[in-house]
Design an enzyme around this catalytic site. Sequence first.
Site, PDB file in Angstrom:
ATOM      1  CG  ASP A   1      42.111  43.590  39.205  1.00 41.02           C
ATOM      2  OD1 ASP A   1      42.020  43.602  40.456  1.00 41.02           O
ATOM      3  OD2 ASP A   1      42.854  44.381  38.584  1.00 41.02           O
TER       4      ASP A   1
HETATM    5  C1  NOJ Z   1      42.867  46.153  41.670  1.00 43.95           C
HETATM    6  C2  NOJ Z   1      44.198  46.210  40.988  1.00 43.95           C
HETATM    7  O1  NOJ Z   1      44.030  46.351  39.600  1.00 43.95           O
HETATM    8  C3  NOJ Z   1      45.050  44.990  41.242  1.00 43.95           C
HETATM    9  O2  NOJ Z   1      46.314  45.200  40.670  1.00 43.95           O
HETATM   10  C4  NOJ Z   1      45.128  44.711  42.712  1.00 43.95           C
HETATM   11  O3  NOJ Z   1      46.011  43.659  42.972  1.00 43.95           O
HETATM   12  C5  NOJ Z   1      43.722  44.411  43.182  1.00 43.95           C
HETATM   13  N1  NOJ Z   1      42.899  45.596  42.985  1.00 43.95           N
HETATM   14  C6  NOJ Z   1      43.649  43.973  44.640  1.00 43.95           C
HETATM   15  O4  NOJ Z   1      43.826  45.029  45.478  1.00 43.95           O
END
Ligand code: NOJ
Length: 742
Positions: free
Chosen positions: A267
């Site tokens: 993430d």
């Molecule tokens: C953080 C989030 O937790 C995740 O779900 C998301 O897809 C990513 N950022 C990318 O934006």
Amino acid sequence: MKYKEIIELLNKMTIEEKIGQMVQIGGDVFLSDDTNGMLTGPLKNLHLSKKMVYHVGSVLNIIGAEKVKKVQDEYLSKSRLKIPLLFMDDIINGYKIAFPIPIAQGCSWNTKAIQKMTEISSMESSIAGANVNFSPMVDLSRDARWGRVMESIGGEDPLLGEIYAKTVVKAYQGKNLSEIGKIASCVKHIAAYGAVEAGRDYNTVDMSEREFRQYYLPAYKAAIEAGAEMLMTSFNILNGIPSTVNQWLIQEVIRKELGFKGIIISDYGAIEETIAHGYSANEKEAAKNAINAGIDIDMMSGIYANYLKDLYLENQEIENKVNESVLRILTLKNKLGLFENPYGNTNEVKENTYLMNSKNLEKAKELTQETFVLLKNKNRVLPLKTNKKIALIGPYIDNIGITGSWSMFSDRTKNGTILDIFKEIMGSQVLYAKGCEILRQEEINKILSAEGLPMVHVENESQKEQDMIASAIQTAKKADVIVLALGEHYRQTGEACSRSNISLPENQIQLINKLYALSKPMVLILFNGRPVQLSTIEEKLDGILEVWFPGTTGAKAITEMILGENNPSGKLTMSFPQNVGQCPVYYNHYNTGRPHHKNLRYVSRYQDIPTESFYPFGYGLSYCDFKYTELYLNKHKMNKNETITVSVKIENQSDYAGYEVIQLYIQDLYGSVVRPIKELKAFKKEYFKPHEIKYVDFDIDIHMLKFWNEKLEFVAESGEFKVFVGGDSVNVLEDKFELDFY
Ligand code: NOJ
């Protein structure tokens, strides 16, 4: 490209080029005039060299044919091997057409509806240039304090999680990823992100392996079985080790046990965050931990870009791991057809004709209606009688901001408002007053200042508030019935929106209280991203229609629903708590040694609230009245190769036609480890004509009875079981049967 050619390409790549494929950055850098965009932009913090920027394998959140082509062209013009970029996006509940937020979609209990919404969203995204979507989020969610429950498609139930995970992955990916309308699904977040302690985002997760396997893992497993191309790790630690560098999770469970062959991406910034977690001592160690765990792509931390090469120079064996990752990434690019056409299926002409087309908007409205949950309907206040004068009151009445916090790409120009649509249908019979703001500016300022954003000062806020209430009272006095549209601010739900108070905002409660004094029938249309606390206001309301954040066609869907052109059929996928102190509250919990009984002191209970949830899992009313009788089992004993057929008689005792979700639950009464008081094992959504009677059947087989026993084997044990059938998890008919390995 043939496999052999991919290998040849891999062999041509320098170590820097390979590492580049494993790096993801924001794509804006390629649109910037600031030659390499790193001097001033967000990439400055990533410390990437200009050379590395033109080696990266993927970018995030660039979408739209023109932009995608521009970025791809700019990148390819300076890249030696001309390996196209992958474009990844967060299209959580639709691209231009915003569909209801995921928790709402789940409340439809209709996989065909979810499939259709996903297919439209996938088609729009593919035409706009997305190759990969960071969706679905299948994290089991039991705690309403956690802001991200709005994204949880299966809510608190593992079976729904499994079924929906499969549905969504298949709808995005189809059979051939290079086809127009198909994009790769990145399922998130491995693992158990929904179990963050106290519902606080990014917090600790610590749970037994049995709990993990029994409830949290099934949805990820189902997504993998459905062929998901990618998985994203979660921000949390899992039993002491950050998920992103958790070798047991990634290598043992995800890769070996579940046989996942696709790409695993961290993430956002999560590799670097392993330092803050207190696991990696520095950035280089974070890179080492992540590559050893098996992370293929580093999303936005710069750690791989800056340290993998040093690690390689120290130990060239690392190249094997790098090769494995790069091969996965090139394979996905190949499946998407990017080597033949680096723009994928993006197409400006199609963008103009397909995006937001009227056929899809009509379909969207129909599907949206399936996600609404009727929570209360005293004296059949709904559907509203059209000969009455209606006072529409509340900040969501004349508001197009009903698409939820993730719909950053949606085109709001087509979002009608409830006010417009009501007026179109009912003309001067409709009166309107805003009544209050969604949230007092002082509350919004608290959110802004905590995030370091500038606050906004509002002159005489409390006087304005009083004036708005006074005008709402005057309006309501002239009407026969009051329809309120209230709920959470979109900034109160989603990522980083955990809350310790899940009531409606105070100014809204004040409005309800004042209007209640008029003694008129009052209906609440509820906009929210999580189960909210309703216990203090519920009695004052005659009707409550839960619409979540319903998206582009929400206003129309709501209006038609409350005027009776359609009939609610959604059912809750998360229990609504009595109050926040009850969180996490979920239906499939274990018994205690001292279950709650009235008139006993030393039992498992709260002194000040009931033990049960306020609205249970599976709950949702209809304009129909469904009566369940005659639960019948064709036998009461089965062996491991047999099935038992359960049937139930359901009568629609009303003049309305409508859908009902019939739910089957099972309880294993005694086990080598204790089992929940009820677990959803099957459901059917059936259409009933007015006064129609139907007999609905379910087959129980041994797979429904399996669980992770004390030795962590997935088995069924002989013994007694209860079976329950009903329209929610509480109001059920029940019987018993026995599983015997004779
Ligand atoms: C953080 C989030 O937790 C995740 O779900 C998301 O897809 C990513 N950022 C990318 O934006």
